[in-house]
Design an enzyme around this catalytic site. Structure first.
Site, PDB file in Angstrom:
ATOM      1  N   ASP A 203      30.036  49.209  36.529  1.00 18.46           N
ATOM      2  CA  ASP A 203      29.044  49.983  35.573  1.00 18.46           C
ATOM      3  C   ASP A 203      28.384  51.234  36.346  1.00 18.46           C
ATOM      4  O   ASP A 203      28.314  52.363  35.627  1.00 18.46           O
ATOM      5  CB  ASP A 203      27.956  48.852  35.430  1.00 18.46           C
ATOM      6  CG  ASP A 203      27.070  49.173  34.211  1.00 18.46           C
ATOM      7  OD1 ASP A 203      27.446  50.299  33.256  1.00 18.46           O
ATOM      8  OD2 ASP A 203      26.041  48.605  33.900  1.00 18.46           O
TER       9      ASP A 203
ATOM     10  N   GLY B 228      32.613  40.830  40.550  1.00 24.99           N
ATOM     11  CA  GLY B 228      31.941  41.570  41.435  1.00 24.99           C
ATOM     12  C   GLY B 228      30.706  40.652  41.857  1.00 24.99           C
ATOM     13  O   GLY B 228      30.722  39.418  42.116  1.00 24.99           O
TER      14      GLY B 228
ATOM     15  N   ASP C 136      40.902  53.210  41.322  1.00 27.56           N
ATOM     16  CA  ASP C 136      39.548  53.413  40.737  1.00 27.56           C
ATOM     17  C   ASP C 136      39.605  53.797  39.114  1.00 27.56           C
ATOM     18  O   ASP C 136      40.192  54.578  38.736  1.00 27.56           O
ATOM     19  CB  ASP C 136      38.842  54.468  41.513  1.00 27.56           C
ATOM     20  CG  ASP C 136      37.398  54.974  41.029  1.00 27.56           C
ATOM     21  OD1 ASP C 136      36.980  54.521  40.095  1.00 27.56           O
ATOM     22  OD2 ASP C 136      37.039  55.802  41.720  1.00 27.56           O
TER      23      ASP C 136
END
Length: 177
Positions: free
Chosen positions: A35, A125, A11
């Site tokens: 984001d 993504g 992460d």
């Protein structure tokens, strides 16, 4: 001194680095994916700084391929470098814009004196960039940028969220030598 390029599965919001790169949207006001995670984990200081940027020079938002730095709030970093990746297109080659995200982020990092920089897989993504192509562009651009400015940054870390992304970046890194 040759900068190291490393891979980490994990992460990005948990990385200890001088600068963490955010795959931002052009509004700079948070969103989904990386984001949203950076804004949530970093806290309101990041959003407040982004709002000040929007009230000033970035009134229309940040252009695709560009980068700008803010505070990192509660993250284990000194700075967040926000960059807007391109949306992938099967008919329009936007690879120069994706490469620009990495190049501009490293330019900002060097200007800030950041020695360690953590990157996500930009545009892979919701912007749907194919992982293998994104990894190839990312690794090549980072290597070329580091070679052009030796000593500016000592480590670039690609932080990949899952094993498939990690393996794809590992292959791209091996292919680049």
């Amino acid at each position: 001194m040759t900068a190291r390029v490393t891979l980490v599965r994990g992460d990005i919001t948990e990385q200890h680095a001088d600068a963490i790169v955010n795959a931002a949207n052009s509004s700079l006001l948070g969103g989904g994916g990386v984001d949203g995670a950076i804004h949530r984990r970093g806290g309101p200081e990041i959003l407040a700084h982004c709002r000040r940027l929007r009230a000033g020079h970035y009134g229309k938002g940040l252009a695709t391929g560009q980068a700008v730095a803010t505070v990192a709030g509660k993250l284990a970093a000194a700075h967040v470098i926000h960059t807007v990746g391109p949306v992938w297109s099967a008919t329009d080659d936007r690879s120069a814009l994706l490469a620009s995200c990495y190049r501009e982020s490293l330019r900002i990092a060097a200007a800030l004196g950041a020695r360690t920089v953590a990157f996500p897989a930009i545009s892979t993504g919701v912007y749907r960039w194919p992982m293998a192509d994104a990894a190839r562009i990312a690794v090549r651009t980072v290597r070329e940028t580091l070679a052009a400015a030796p000593g500016a940054v000592s480590e670039v870390r690609f932080v990949l969220f899952d094993e498939a992304a990690y393996e794809t970046f590992e292959s791209a890194l091996a292919a680049e030598g």
